[in-house]
Design an enzyme around this catalytic site. Structure first.
Site, PDB file in Angstrom:
ATOM      1  N   LYS A  13     -54.863 -45.123  69.878  1.00 26.11           N
ATOM      2  CA  LYS A  13     -54.663 -46.459  69.477  1.00 26.11           C
ATOM      3  C   LYS A  13     -56.017 -47.146  69.026  1.00 26.11           C
ATOM      4  O   LYS A  13     -56.233 -47.672  68.121  1.00 26.11           O
ATOM      5  CB  LYS A  13     -54.037 -47.413  70.482  1.00 26.11           C
ATOM      6  CG  LYS A  13     -52.762 -47.142  70.960  1.00 26.11           C
ATOM      7  CD  LYS A  13     -52.249 -47.898  72.153  1.00 26.11           C
ATOM      8  CE  LYS A  13     -52.788 -48.207  73.419  1.00 26.11           C
ATOM      9  NZ  LYS A  13     -52.563 -47.093  74.311  1.00 26.11           N
ATOM     10  N   ARG A  88     -47.899 -55.099  76.217  1.00 23.41           N
ATOM     11  CA  ARG A  88     -47.567 -53.893  76.995  1.00 23.41           C
ATOM     12  C   ARG A  88     -46.482 -54.469  77.803  1.00 23.41           C
ATOM     13  O   ARG A  88     -45.889 -53.395  78.719  1.00 23.41           O
ATOM     14  CB  ARG A  88     -48.712 -53.769  77.850  1.00 23.41           C
ATOM     15  CG  ARG A  88     -49.613 -52.490  77.647  1.00 23.41           C
ATOM     16  CD  ARG A  88     -50.822 -52.498  78.566  1.00 23.41           C
ATOM     17  NE  ARG A  88     -51.358 -51.266  78.718  1.00 23.41           N
ATOM     18  CZ  ARG A  88     -52.258 -50.885  78.039  1.00 23.41           C
ATOM     19  NH1 ARG A  88     -52.781 -51.676  76.990  1.00 23.41           N
ATOM     20  NH2 ARG A  88     -53.187 -49.670  78.215  1.00 23.41           N
ATOM     21  N   ARG A 127     -62.002 -37.153  77.340  1.00 21.46           N
ATOM     22  CA  ARG A 127     -62.734 -38.308  76.693  1.00 21.46           C
ATOM     23  C   ARG A 127     -64.249 -38.600  76.909  1.00 21.46           C
ATOM     24  O   ARG A 127     -64.863 -39.153  75.901  1.00 21.46           O
ATOM     25  CB  ARG A 127     -61.864 -39.534  75.853  1.00 21.46           C
ATOM     26  CG  ARG A 127     -61.651 -40.357  77.173  1.00 21.46           C
ATOM     27  CD  ARG A 127     -60.720 -41.454  76.386  1.00 21.46           C
ATOM     28  NE  ARG A 127     -60.124 -42.221  77.463  1.00 21.46           N
ATOM     29  CZ  ARG A 127     -59.026 -43.270  77.069  1.00 21.46           C
ATOM     30  NH1 ARG A 127     -58.320 -43.036  75.649  1.00 21.46           N
ATOM     31  NH2 ARG A 127     -58.586 -43.959  77.862  1.00 21.46           N
ATOM     32  N   ARG A 131     -65.104 -44.285  81.578  1.00 19.19           N
ATOM     33  CA  ARG A 131     -64.371 -45.358  82.067  1.00 19.19           C
ATOM     34  C   ARG A 131     -63.730 -45.175  83.626  1.00 19.19           C
ATOM     35  O   ARG A 131     -63.485 -44.089  83.718  1.00 19.19           O
ATOM     36  CB  ARG A 131     -62.965 -45.544  81.260  1.00 19.19           C
ATOM     37  CG  ARG A 131     -63.347 -46.313  80.081  1.00 19.19           C
ATOM     38  CD  ARG A 131     -62.237 -46.110  79.025  1.00 19.19           C
ATOM     39  NE  ARG A 131     -60.820 -46.698  79.454  1.00 19.19           N
ATOM     40  CZ  ARG A 131     -60.004 -46.844  78.901  1.00 19.19           C
ATOM     41  NH1 ARG A 131     -59.808 -46.793  77.673  1.00 19.19           N
ATOM     42  NH2 ARG A 131     -58.776 -47.190  79.570  1.00 19.19           N
ATOM     43  N   ARG A 142     -51.004 -44.777  85.228  1.00 20.98           N
ATOM     44  CA  ARG A 142     -50.942 -45.482  84.109  1.00 20.98           C
ATOM     45  C   ARG A 142     -49.943 -45.005  83.173  1.00 20.98           C
ATOM     46  O   ARG A 142     -48.871 -45.541  82.448  1.00 20.98           O
ATOM     47  CB  ARG A 142     -52.256 -45.487  82.994  1.00 20.98           C
ATOM     48  CG  ARG A 142     -53.314 -46.658  83.624  1.00 20.98           C
ATOM     49  CD  ARG A 142     -54.602 -45.870  83.312  1.00 20.98           C
ATOM     50  NE  ARG A 142     -55.102 -45.651  82.004  1.00 20.98           N
ATOM     51  CZ  ARG A 142     -56.099 -44.961  81.414  1.00 20.98           C
ATOM     52  NH1 ARG A 142     -56.712 -44.131  82.413  1.00 20.98           N
ATOM     53  NH2 ARG A 142     -56.352 -44.798  80.298  1.00 20.98           N
TER      54      ARG A 142
HETATM   55  P1  ADP Z   1     -55.294 -47.207  77.650  1.00 14.87           P
HETATM   56  O1  ADP Z   1     -54.513 -47.426  76.663  1.00 14.87           O
HETATM   57  O2  ADP Z   1     -55.948 -45.849  77.483  1.00 14.87           O
HETATM   58  O3  ADP Z   1     -54.691 -47.379  78.768  1.00 14.87           O
HETATM   59  P2  ADP Z   1     -56.371 -50.029  77.413  1.00 14.87           P
HETATM   60  O4  ADP Z   1     -57.959 -49.810  77.205  1.00 14.87           O
HETATM   61  O5  ADP Z   1     -55.428 -50.311  76.381  1.00 14.87           O
HETATM   62  O6  ADP Z   1     -56.498 -48.309  77.750  1.00 14.87           O
HETATM   63  O7  ADP Z   1     -56.140 -50.551  78.905  1.00 14.87           O
HETATM   64  C1  ADP Z   1     -57.032 -50.249  80.058  1.00 14.87           C
HETATM   65  C2  ADP Z   1     -56.268 -50.794  81.042  1.00 14.87           C
HETATM   66  O8  ADP Z   1     -56.518 -52.585  81.015  1.00 14.87           O
HETATM   67  C3  ADP Z   1     -54.869 -50.752  81.276  1.00 14.87           C
HETATM   68  O9  ADP Z   1     -54.514 -49.837  82.357  1.00 14.87           O
HETATM   69  C4  ADP Z   1     -54.574 -52.301  82.084  1.00 14.87           C
HETATM   70  O10 ADP Z   1     -54.940 -51.982  83.608  1.00 14.87           O
HETATM   71  C5  ADP Z   1     -55.367 -53.189  81.409  1.00 14.87           C
HETATM   72  N1  ADP Z   1     -54.685 -53.683  80.272  1.00 14.87           N
HETATM   73  C6  ADP Z   1     -55.143 -53.709  78.776  1.00 14.87           C
HETATM   74  N2  ADP Z   1     -54.158 -54.405  78.036  1.00 14.87           N
HETATM   75  C7  ADP Z   1     -53.231 -54.946  78.972  1.00 14.87           C
HETATM   76  C8  ADP Z   1     -52.066 -55.626  78.744  1.00 14.87           C
HETATM   77  N3  ADP Z   1     -51.694 -56.095  77.551  1.00 14.87           N
HETATM   78  N4  ADP Z   1     -51.305 -55.993  79.798  1.00 14.87           N
HETATM   79  C9  ADP Z   1     -51.803 -55.703  80.938  1.00 14.87           C
HETATM   80  N5  ADP Z   1     -52.875 -54.793  81.453  1.00 14.87           N
HETATM   81  C10 ADP Z   1     -53.748 -54.543  80.287  1.00 14.87           C
END
Ligand code: ADP
Length: 184
Positions: A13, A88, A127, A131, A142
């Site tokens: 993404k 999400r 990657r 993180r 996740r």
């Molecule tokens: P990835 O797609 O690799 O999981 P992101 O950077 O999108 O990485 O998200 C990392 C973490 O941030 C998620 O596992 C969650 O804990 C939190 N997070 C991000 N966006 C949301 C969201 N829209 N709702 C709830 N938690 C979120």
């Protein structure tokens, strides 16, 4: 124009969002990036979000929707946005639809990237972005949370005729070409 880049962790993404930003001249809104910055700066949102993120759980909807609603007030987003990692949950999708409706910047087009699970695991664990949630244990959760809470968001948008499914494997530029031809 509003575009939602949708998919499990490791689907690409962020990579495709950066290319869309250049192509369509739209701002990027990544809730994950917002949270990581908030954690780094030790803001109240960051302090709230950290334990959820490290455990691979979702940050509570209320917190997420509030930061997105606040961000979208900024002039930068007046013509639309590339959403990455949001919505999400179905609740977040409904909240976003309400906000976009009020703003009148058009319905979101959802681009859902599909990648086989073993490839997702390989990508995330290699990657090397340092993180704190890219550990085997957090990633496992996740992926579970994605299936349970996030996959229904795709069905929500598919029901409304707003979703396109794109194969997220292969060359990054080929994937981008597929995305562009799916967007109207
Ligand atoms: P990835 O797609 O690799 O999981 P992101 O950077 O999108 O990485 O998200 C990392 C973490 O941030 C998620 O596992 C969650 O804990 C939190 N997070 C991000 N966006 C949301 C969201 N829209 N709702 C709830 N938690 C979120």
């Amino acid at each position: 124009m509003n575009i939602i880049l949708f998919g499990p962790p490791g689907a690409g993404k962020g990579t495709q969002a950066a290319k869309l930003v250049d192509e369509y001249n739209l701002p990027h809104l990544s809730t994950g990036n917002i949270f990581r910055a908030a954690i780094k700066n030790e803001t109240p949102v960051g302090l709230k979000a950290k334990s959820f993120i490290d455990a691979g759980e979702l940050v509570p909807d209320q917190v997420v929707v509030e930061i997105v609603a606040e961000a979208l007030e900024e002039d930068t987003y007046s013509n639309g946005c590339i959403f990455d990692g949001f919505p999400r949950t179905v609740f977040q999708a409904e909240s976003l639809d309400k906000i976009l409706n009020e703003k009148g910047t058009g319905k979101a087009q959802v681009i859902a990237l599909t990648v086989p699970e073993e490839e997702l695991v390989r990508r995330v664990l290699s990657r090397g972005e340092g993180r704190s949630d890219d550990t085997e244990e957090s990633l496992k959760n996740r992926l579970k949370v994605y299936q349970k809470e996030t996959a229904p968001v795709l069905a929500y948008y598919a029901d409304r005729g707003q979703a396109k499914i794109i194969e997220g494997t292969g060359d990054v530029n080929d994937i981008f070409a597929r995305i562009k031809s799916a967007l109207s």
